[in-house]
Design a protein around this motif. Sequence first.
Motif, PDB file in Angstrom:
ATOM      1  N   TYR A  55       0.834  -1.192   0.000  1.00  8.86           N
ATOM      2  CA  TYR A  55       0.000   0.000   0.000  1.00  8.86           C
ATOM      3  C   TYR A  55       0.874   1.250   0.000  1.00  8.86           C
ATOM      4  CZ  TYR A  55      -3.812  -3.152   1.235  1.00  8.86           C
ATOM      5  OH  TYR A  55      -4.731  -4.157   1.229  1.00  8.86           O
ATOM      6  N   THR A  56       0.375   2.270  -0.696  1.00  2.46           N
ATOM      7  CA  THR A  56       1.053   3.573  -0.755  1.00  2.46           C
ATOM      8  C   THR A  56       0.213   4.593   0.005  1.00  2.46           C
ATOM      9  OG1 THR A  56       1.935   3.027  -2.935  1.00  2.46           O
ATOM     10  CG2 THR A  56       2.023   5.337  -2.255  1.00  2.46           C
ATOM     11  N   LEU A  57       0.807   5.161   1.103  1.00  5.32           N
ATOM     12  CA  LEU A  57       0.114   6.159   1.912  1.00  5.32           C
ATOM     13  C   LEU A  57       0.575   7.550   1.509  1.00  5.32           C
ATOM     14  CD1 LEU A  57       0.334   4.578   5.491  1.00  5.32           C
ATOM     15  CD2 LEU A  57      -1.322   4.131   3.676  1.00  5.32           C
ATOM     16  N   SER A  58      -0.370   8.394   1.126  1.00  4.55           N
ATOM     17  CA  SER A  58      -0.086   9.797   0.809  1.00  4.55           C
ATOM     18  C   SER A  58      -0.533  10.643   1.999  1.00  4.55           C
ATOM     19  CB  SER A  58      -0.823  10.219  -0.457  1.00  4.55           C
ATOM     20  OG  SER A  58      -0.623  11.587  -0.719  1.00  4.55           O
ATOM     21  N   ILE A  59       0.436  11.335   2.652  1.00  4.85           N
ATOM     22  CA  ILE A  59       0.163  12.079   3.886  1.00  4.85           C
ATOM     23  C   ILE A  59       0.330  13.567   3.616  1.00  4.85           C
ATOM     24  CG2 ILE A  59       0.767  12.327   6.311  1.00  4.85           C
ATOM     25  CD1 ILE A  59       2.032   9.531   6.138  1.00  4.85           C
ATOM     26  N   LYS A  60      -0.668  14.361   3.998  1.00  2.00           N
ATOM     27  CA  LYS A  60      -0.645  15.804   3.766  1.00  2.00           C
ATOM     28  C   LYS A  60      -1.049  16.541   5.030  1.00  2.00           C
ATOM     29  CE  LYS A  60      -1.721  15.559  -1.191  1.00  2.00           C
ATOM     30  NZ  LYS A  60      -2.584  16.085  -2.283  1.00  2.00           N
ATOM     31  N   TYR A  61      -0.360  17.664   5.264  1.00  2.00           N
ATOM     32  CA  TYR A  61      -0.706  18.530   6.396  1.00  2.00           C
ATOM     33  C   TYR A  61      -0.299  19.953   6.057  1.00  2.00           C
ATOM     34  CZ  TYR A  61      -1.362  20.109  11.212  1.00  2.00           C
ATOM     35  OH  TYR A  61      -1.793  20.759  12.342  1.00  2.00           O
ATOM     36  N   LEU A  62      -1.185  20.893   6.357  1.00  2.00           N
ATOM     37  CA  LEU A  62      -0.960  22.292   6.010  1.00  2.00           C
ATOM     38  C   LEU A  62       0.352  22.796   6.611  1.00  2.00           C
ATOM     39  CD1 LEU A  62      -2.357  24.751   4.635  1.00  2.00           C
ATOM     40  CD2 LEU A  62      -3.160  25.379   6.902  1.00  2.00           C
ATOM     41  N   GLY A  63       1.250  23.319   5.751  1.00  2.00           N
ATOM     42  CA  GLY A  63       2.511  23.858   6.213  1.00  2.00           C
ATOM     43  C   GLY A  63       3.652  22.853   6.222  1.00  2.00           C
ATOM     44  N   TYR A  64       3.369  21.597   5.818  1.00  2.00           N
ATOM     45  CA  TYR A  64       4.389  20.548   5.800  1.00  2.00           C
ATOM     46  C   TYR A  64       4.456  19.925   4.408  1.00  2.00           C
ATOM     47  CZ  TYR A  64       4.681  20.866  10.860  1.00  2.00           C
ATOM     48  OH  TYR A  64       4.880  21.331  12.139  1.00  2.00           O
ATOM     49  N   LYS A  65       5.620  19.392   4.059  1.00  2.00           N
ATOM     50  CA  LYS A  65       5.794  18.753   2.764  1.00  2.00           C
ATOM     51  C   LYS A  65       4.965  17.478   2.691  1.00  2.00           C
ATOM     52  CE  LYS A  65      10.527  20.470   2.096  1.00  2.00           C
ATOM     53  NZ  LYS A  65      11.951  20.094   1.929  1.00  2.00           N
ATOM     54  N   ASP A  66       4.362  17.269   1.510  1.00  2.00           N
ATOM     55  CA  ASP A  66       3.643  16.017   1.299  1.00  2.00           C
ATOM     56  C   ASP A  66       4.607  14.843   1.453  1.00  2.00           C
ATOM     57  OD1 ASP A  66       1.533  17.641   0.779  1.00  2.00           O
ATOM     58  OD2 ASP A  66       1.444  17.233  -1.376  1.00  2.00           O
ATOM     59  N   GLN A  67       4.126  13.783   2.059  1.00  2.00           N
ATOM     60  CA  GLN A  67       5.002  12.639   2.338  1.00  2.00           C
ATOM     61  C   GLN A  67       4.338  11.354   1.863  1.00  2.00           C
ATOM     62  OE1 GLN A  67       7.240  13.178   5.783  1.00  2.00           O
ATOM     63  NE2 GLN A  67       7.480  11.013   6.284  1.00  2.00           N
ATOM     64  N   VAL A  68       5.134  10.468   1.305  1.00  2.00           N
ATOM     65  CA  VAL A  68       4.637   9.183   0.806  1.00  2.00           C
ATOM     66  C   VAL A  68       5.321   8.062   1.578  1.00  2.00           C
ATOM     67  CG1 VAL A  68       4.466   7.640  -1.174  1.00  2.00           C
ATOM     68  CG2 VAL A  68       4.152  10.099  -1.491  1.00  2.00           C
ATOM     69  N   GLU A  69       4.528   7.154   2.123  1.00  2.00           N
ATOM     70  CA  GLU A  69       5.039   5.993   2.840  1.00  2.00           C
ATOM     71  C   GLU A  69       4.527   4.730   2.143  1.00  2.00           C
ATOM     72  OE1 GLU A  69       6.971   5.852   5.624  1.00  2.00           O
ATOM     73  OE2 GLU A  69       7.165   8.041   5.789  1.00  2.00           O
ATOM     74  N   THR A  70       5.469   3.802   1.849  1.00  2.00           N
ATOM     75  CA  THR A  70       5.099   2.522   1.245  1.00  2.00           C
ATOM     76  C   THR A  70       5.134   1.433   2.306  1.00  2.00           C
ATOM     77  OG1 THR A  70       5.999   3.204  -0.887  1.00  2.00           O
ATOM     78  CG2 THR A  70       5.645   0.852  -0.557  1.00  2.00           C
ATOM     79  N   VAL A  71       4.043   0.689   2.413  1.00  2.00           N
ATOM     80  CA  VAL A  71       3.910  -0.325   3.455  1.00  2.00           C
ATOM     81  C   VAL A  71       3.609  -1.673   2.807  1.00  2.00           C
ATOM     82  CG1 VAL A  71       2.668  -1.046   5.521  1.00  2.00           C
ATOM     83  CG2 VAL A  71       3.049   1.394   5.076  1.00  2.00           C
ATOM     84  N   GLN A  72       4.456  -2.661   3.088  1.00  2.00           N
ATOM     85  CA  GLN A  72       4.192  -4.047   2.682  1.00  2.00           C
ATOM     86  C   GLN A  72       3.482  -4.725   3.844  1.00  2.00           C
ATOM     87  OE1 GLN A  72       5.014  -5.430  -0.459  1.00  2.00           O
ATOM     88  NE2 GLN A  72       3.585  -6.999   0.272  1.00  2.00           N
TER      89      GLN A  72
END
Length: 792
Positions: free
Chosen positions: A68-85
């Motif tokens: 699974y690919t998690l796309s994480i967003k929060y105002l004022g922070y860089k978008d972050q992608v986490e890959t989870v097996q």
Amino acid sequence: MKFFIFLFVLPLSLLAQTNCQLTISGTLFSKENETLPGATVFVEELQRGTVADVDGKFSITALCPGKYTLSIKYLGYKDQVETVQLTKSKTLNVVMAEQDEVLQEVVVEDKFKTDNETQSVSVLSGKTLEEAKGRSFGEVLREIPGVGSIQTGPSIFKPVIHGVHSQRILILNNGIRHEGQQWGAEHAPEIDPFIASNIVVIKDAGAIKYGTDALGGVILVNPPALPVDATLGGELNLRANSNGRSGIVSGMLQGGSKKIQGLGWRVQGTGKKGGDYRAPDYNLTNTGFNELNFSTAAGYRKKNGSIEAFYSHFKSNLGILRGSVTSSVEDLENALQLEPPQGTKDFSYTIDNPRQEVSHDLLKLNGEWAAGKNVYRFQYGFQTNKRKEFDVRRGNLYDIPSIDLKLFTHTLDIEWAHNGTVADRSVGLNGMLQDNNNIFGTQRIPFIPNFTSASGGVFFIEKIRMGAWIVDAGWRYDFKHYNVSGYDYKNAPYRSQLDFHSMTGTLGASRGLGKYASLSTSLGSAWRPPHVAELYSFGRHQSAGAVEYGLLLDGSEGVLDINKSDYRNENALKWVGSLEYNRDKFSVEVSGYYNYIFNYIYLKPSGITQTFTGPTPYFNYRQTDASFLGLDVSAFYWLVSPLKVTAKASLLRATDETHHDYLVFVPSNRYELGLRYEQKQHRAWKNFYADLRLKYVARQNRTPAYLSMEQLTALQDAGEPIPSFDFMEAPPDYFLLNYSMGISHNIGASRIDISAGVDNVLNTRYREFTNRMKYYADDLGRNFTLGVKYIF
């Protein structure tokens, strides 16, 4: 009713079933180890996601084994992608990097996760909250669509959500329900906005977890999480305003322990001072204020639990417009028709009668412990609230308060939460004890009687995830007992014992609509027992500029037995539906609601009465069935990379259903259009913004009829019944133009933010319909602001 059954039952029959039982959960942190509430976590492969809760925690359940690919967003922070097996359930700790560019202003920042995830929730945080913090608590909340205020002059604001206010709005300050003398429409909440890192507004009825007094909604004032590392930092805020010649100083210092990992502390304080405000054409005499607040907190956090203690003190001295006090019928008629107000003088910092002195102390102890999928929480709070109101009285009574009250409140909350694979469950108990006393020496019959009260409740909340849908349901039972002791208008003592109890329930559903949109809907019931002030208030309430009489007061019989009166508890049924659409350049949220309140208690204008200070408008508490139908809209669109258009609208229609008439003090429709320019870097400076906003407030055409002083006097002299009316016609509509700008500069590891602005740029004359001083004076004229914030 068939519509609501269709709305909730049909989607549930279409849900796909799955045997996948795995979970991805975790906590989102900044590099400073602060949790990030409201961050979005989106699973790209499934096109669904969730929102981090108040502790920065998230959970995505009912997952099958796989990648699974998690796309994480929060105002004022860089978008972050986490890959989870995923082969088994997994817990993540995600540290997000701050974005080195200007924060995009968002009023409704994200869908904020609460125990009831389908609730209509708005979050005020980030740049929007920082730019508003120099104002009072009630003013700050007006940045959110659907949230307004009841005013008493230029410095006293009380929040209004979807047209209702006072006892129907529950405020939680750092998790503790705020308990003061908040029964008056001119009693502003004793809360310092500088203490908050975000303010959450729940607009639904029946916020199950929080108890009664939530027919209109709940406001959560959340401070930032305490640091857990051996760091030392803080900030200093300086702000100045030309109108009122006021100044504000606020500072905060926090840190952690090198010896004890997980131990953190914080101290914070704010001082404010201002003189007479000014309308466009004249001074508003005796509207100055002084305020001094401070708080301190310490806590210890480890992997499975935490404990925290918090103390805050709030003290203010607020002047009431001198022109609201009259000594004859002619004076009162002139005050309602002529300008400037009577008693107008040159600018001064002096605060004379009429005025309020208020102080509030809060002590809180809370903790939680996690064991597997179970979390146990407890919270105890103790509050003291002191209120003195000084009227314009003759002789040696001038320096003696006409109202002198002291309220003690104990609260206890216990909760068990279970986070399951498909369903989450929460069960809790709430209890509250109060003791309210009139301080001897006012030399008048107390405005409200002495009382003690005991109340308690139990709640159950269930959240079920079924495919793309989330379904919430909740139930609650509450009781309240009063012991009342007071004096009637003949100065004869009376005693009463009152008991109230009822149940509350909610049902809601939400789901994502593709990658960019989401839909939520909820239906909630709620109830509210009366406050003692609504039943027994008697006499002149100087800070409201009026005389008020309670529901159980009768001119011939004195105080009525509630069991022999036609009093009924307030009961509300409220539906809210919201649709959100968010893309990189465009975002919009549309929220509609309908709130029907049975036995709605309100202050009804009733006529003119004679007091020791002169003739005064008087109001009676009355009950009716009332409905509130409305629509809130907020949106923004990036025209080009540095230029953004924002828009907000709040529409409301309130009706007295029993008498087929209108209600008083209901906010009128309002619209706002903004243009914002942002530039992330200019040489050594960064985060530049310039914001221009045009606000239009429509005339409130849905008001009771206007009766002049002559008409009122003639009806009263003839003994004729007085119909529903108001003391003046609704003020005309108006436009306001506001401008603000700001820029930042790094100084080593520290940063300095500089901001400036102009409110009411065109110095427009206007009167706000929900300002109780609209009878006597215009609202504020032009105001220049300057702010400096140093972060280290």
